[in-house]
Design a protein around this motif. Structure first.
Motif, mmCIF file in Angstrom:
data_model
loop_
_atom_site.group_PDB
_atom_site.id
_atom_site.type_symbol
_atom_site.label_atom_id
_atom_site.label_comp_id
_atom_site.label_asym_id
_atom_site.label_seq_id
_atom_site.Cartn_x
_atom_site.Cartn_y
_atom_site.Cartn_z
ATOM 1 N N HIS A 301 -61.857 46.260 -95.724
ATOM 2 C CA HIS A 301 -61.081 46.445 -94.492
ATOM 3 C C HIS A 301 -60.273 47.740 -94.605
ATOM 4 C CE1 HIS A 301 -61.194 42.128 -92.872
ATOM 5 N NE2 HIS A 301 -62.039 42.169 -93.887
ATOM 6 N N GLY A 338 -59.102 43.314 -86.982
ATOM 7 C CA GLY A 338 -57.702 43.046 -86.672
ATOM 8 C C GLY A 338 -57.384 43.403 -85.234
ATOM 9 N N GLY A 339 -57.559 42.429 -84.323
ATOM 10 C CA GLY A 339 -57.184 42.650 -82.933
ATOM 11 C C GLY A 339 -58.210 43.399 -82.108
ATOM 12 N N LEU A 360 -64.742 40.822 -85.176
ATOM 13 C CA LEU A 360 -63.924 40.303 -84.078
ATOM 14 C C LEU A 360 -63.682 38.819 -84.298
ATOM 15 C CD1 LEU A 360 -64.989 42.963 -82.689
ATOM 16 C CD2 LEU A 360 -65.169 41.623 -80.581
ATOM 17 N N GLY A 362 -60.384 36.804 -82.683
ATOM 18 C CA GLY A 362 -59.901 36.467 -81.352
ATOM 19 C C GLY A 362 -60.733 37.114 -80.252
HETATM 20 O O1 3PG Z 1 -59.279 38.525 -91.430
HETATM 21 C C1 3PG Z 1 -59.411 39.222 -90.437
HETATM 22 O O2 3PG Z 1 -60.016 40.296 -90.460
HETATM 23 C C2 3PG Z 1 -58.734 38.741 -89.186
HETATM 24 O O3 3PG Z 1 -58.788 37.371 -89.184
HETATM 25 C C3 3PG Z 1 -59.040 39.359 -87.893
HETATM 26 O O4 3PG Z 1 -58.827 38.483 -86.821
HETATM 27 P P1 3PG Z 1 -58.777 39.006 -85.324
HETATM 28 O O5 3PG Z 1 -60.064 39.693 -85.037
HETATM 29 O O6 3PG Z 1 -58.567 37.774 -84.482
HETATM 30 O O7 3PG Z 1 -57.585 39.909 -85.234
#
Ligand code: 3PG
Ligand code: MG
Length: 414
Positions: A301, A338-339, A360, A362
């Motif tokens: 990440h 992340g978002g 993705l 959420g």
């Molecule tokens: O671990 C992750 O990368 C997150 O859970 C991302 O979650 P999100 O896409 O809902 O922000």
């Protein structure tokens, strides 16, 4: 006359190919000059301390040298012999150890490292790196995709696996555990592994595409090794490790075991922001990414170039470093997560390029028509981008994408 910390400053010194060179930003303590603070950084992080030493014994000189001061930026050269080959905790105890808390500086930030071949060659590097796209999924032209079921914890094993199945058949490549899901009573590790891989097989039959699962093995090191063995025995391709909370030693041990099985490592960076969020202090995400590559993660990440829900550093610069030459080490596939939601994909991929994994959570499970529709929307947006089409054009043929764009537009969530 013993060693004093002034002995660690030499602005005429030229680093050799063997030196590890670190760039720090420092804010010297009140009453201390930049030169004195810069010397203390080199001293405390190599072989010195606050006092002039009178030990009186012979020793091998493992002192570091501050050789460049440019405003608040200093560069320090460390001799390769200071470092135990292949021992990342020991390296970090030098270059990001006591100096992070010493009173000679109000703040200190390790910004970047230049790693010499003599240090790099003692680390395995990634087994696959970005070649996971082709070697596991047979994909060359598009980003691979992942999804984390939400709620992130609390789903039963059956429900979690079903969400994974819905996402897979909707067009997602990878089911991913969340960072705080490991082996809890509501969803035990072994049951989740078995049930998810069984539905993975069904999803592969149904779609004709390769699907895979990033199961979170994070735990004490012995338990991680047992879980790696279990994943291999059941036919998985990947394990996921929360690399910051598990620690570099655990990661290094896992990397040895995954090589035996030919498994790839997905690295989640939860807690990185404790090191890198405040810009003046700590360790940059760039350096954490460098360390991750040396220790051998395949996917990492690295943020969303400012488009998602988390505060980000230089995603694009980090990704470029992860793809660049490092004395022959394999690259690392960046993961944008992340978002994110479909409306953000064109800007994201314009910034990062397509040699990435896009996750993705959420942005799929928050789709008004559910997980499968959310997955279809993501895949449609990805395919349109790679074909050079506007996602709004793709939305005319794919109602699931139209619904996602209608809901979220191009907003950045918080
Ligand atoms: O671990 C992750 O990368 C997150 O859970 C991302 O979650 P999100 O896409 O809902 O922000
Ligand atoms: Mg998460």
């Amino acid at each position: 006359m013993g060693i004093t910390y002034e002995d660690f400053l030499d602005l005429d010194y030229e680093p050799t190919d063997e030196d590890l060179v670190c760039t720090f930003r420092i804010d010297p303590a009140t009453g201390m000059s930049t030169e004195a603070a810069a010397s203390r950084v080199a001293s405390e992080s190599s072989n010195g301390t606050w006092a002039a030493l009178q030990t009186g014994a012979d020793f091998t000189d493992m002192g570091a040298t501050t050789f460049d001061i440019d405003g608040d930026l200093i560069r320090v050269a460390y001799p390769a012999g200071l470092f135990e080959p292949g021992n990342m905790p020991q390296v970090l105890s030098c270059i990001a150890g006591n100096i992070m808390g010493m009173k000679a500086v109000d703040t200190i930030r390790l910004l970047d490292c230049e790693w010499p071949e003599s240090v790099v060659s003692a680390y395995p590097g990634p087994l696959y790196g970005s070649s996971v796209r082709e070697e596991i999924f047979g994909v060359t032209d598009r980003p691979i995709t992942a999804t984390v079921p939400k709620p992130k914890v609390g789903l039963s094993t059956a429900a979690h696996a079903q969400v994974g199945y819905d996402a897979w058949v909707g067009g997602v490549d990878l089911l991913k555990d969340d960072e705080n899901l490991t082996d809890q009573a509501f969803n035990p590790f072994s049951d989740r592994l078995t049930e998810s891989l069984s539905l993975r097989d069904d999803a592969e039959d149904e779609t004709g595409e390769k699907k895979s699962y990033l199961i979170n093995v994070t735990a004490d090191t012995q338990t991680m090794l047992d879980r790696v063995d279990e994943v291999a025995a059941q036919g998985g391709e990947y394990v996921m490790v929360d690399i910051i909370t598990a620690g570099w030693a655990g990661l290094q041990t896992v990397r040895e075991r995954t090589e035996k099985h030919g498994l790839a490592i997905h690295a989640h960076r939860a807690m990185h922001a404790a090191f890198d969020r405040l810009p003046a202090h700590g360790v940059s995400m760039r350096v954490l990414a460098q360390v991750s590559r040396l220790c051998g993660v395949d996917q990492l990440h690295t943020g969303t170039a400012g488009l998602g829900k988390l505060a980000n550093e230089d995603t694009v610069g980090i990704n470029e470093w992860l793809a660049g030459d490092l004395h022959g080490a394999t690259d690392v596939l960046p993961v944008a997560s992340g978002g994110l939601h479909p409306g953000l994909l064109p800007d994201l991929l314009d910034a990062t390029g397509t040699n990435v994994c896009v996750q993705l959570g959420g942005g799929i499970h928050g789709h008004p028509d559910g997980t499968r529709a959310g997955a279809v929307a993501l895949r449609s947006a990805i395919d349109a981008y790679v074909e050079g089409r506007a996602i709004t054009e793709a939305a005319e043929e794919t109602p699931e994408l139209a619904v996602a764009l209608d809901k979220w537009g191009t907003e950045t969530p918080r």
